[in-house]
Write a protein that holds these residues in place. Structure first.
Motif, PDB file in Angstrom:
ATOM      1  N   ALA A  37       0.830  -1.206   0.000  1.00  0.00           N
ATOM      2  CA  ALA A  37       0.000   0.000   0.000  1.00  0.00           C
ATOM      3  C   ALA A  37       0.864   1.255   0.000  1.00  0.00           C
ATOM      4  N   THR A  38       1.932   1.237   0.760  1.00  0.00           N
ATOM      5  CA  THR A  38       2.838   2.386   0.814  1.00  0.00           C
ATOM      6  C   THR A  38       3.479   2.635  -0.550  1.00  0.00           C
ATOM      7  N   ILE A  39       3.934   1.577  -1.185  1.00  0.00           N
ATOM      8  CA  ILE A  39       4.559   1.702  -2.510  1.00  0.00           C
ATOM      9  C   ILE A  39       3.551   2.227  -3.530  1.00  0.00           C
ATOM     10  N   LEU A  40       2.349   1.639  -3.537  1.00  0.00           N
ATOM     11  CA  LEU A  40       1.327   2.090  -4.491  1.00  0.00           C
ATOM     12  C   LEU A  40       0.916   3.537  -4.216  1.00  0.00           C
ATOM     13  N   ALA A  41       0.809   3.915  -2.957  1.00  0.00           N
ATOM     14  CA  ALA A  41       0.432   5.294  -2.629  1.00  0.00           C
ATOM     15  C   ALA A  41       1.483   6.269  -3.141  1.00  0.00           C
TER      16      ALA A  41
END
Length: 157
Positions: A37-41
């Motif tokens: 989620a952090t990478i995609l955000a």
């Protein structure tokens, strides 16, 4: 202490109440989805901290109750209680996180950008953690779209 660290300490305490095998699986999944989620955000220009927080809470109801029945909707209610008790988010941030959790199991429906991000992070963890498992039908299109978005292409051997 950061808000994410505060939340992770809470989640870790709750997961420590589970039997070892379930605890290991739950920890791996929640932290895996949080990382995805952090990478995609970051890639999509969304709030990385809120994405990671939603991911850390998205399956807590299932782990605490032992049931996946309506776990996304019930999980959103639980997440709201947790966030209210920890007092680490504004009401608007809590709404964003809880919406993502509420919708995360609806993989065939398109929702808000943060809702979509959590669905996609969940699919990344499901599909990339063990490539020997078949991809669920409801996750296949999302998986294919993610591979394209991330520039991951199947090489014919």
């Amino acid at each position: 202490m950061s808000r994410l660290k505060t939340l992770r300490e809470y989640v870790d305490k709750e997961l420590n109440l589970l039997e070892e095998e379930k605890r290991t699986s739950a920890t791996a999944h929640l932290y895996g989805v949080s990382l995805a989620a952090t990478i995609l955000a970051k890639k999509r220009g969304l709030n990385e901290e809120l994405a990671a927080m939603a991911a850390m809470l998205h399956d807590m109801h299932a782990y605490k109750s032992g049931s996946y029945d309506d776990h996304a909707h019930l999980g959103a209610d639980l997440a709201r209680k947790i966030l209210d008790n920890l007092a680490i988010t504004t009401s608007e941030e809590t709404d964003i996180i809880c919406s993502a959790i509420y919708h995360h199991d609806d993989k065939l429906v398109i929702d808000s950008p943060m809702d979509e991000l959590l669905k996609d992070a969940d699919v990344i963890d499901h599909c990339f953690k063990d490539s020997s498992k078949p991809i669920k039908e409801k996750e296949q299109k999302r998986y294919d779209n993610l591979c394209e978005e991330l520039g991951i292409y199947k090489i014919n051997a």
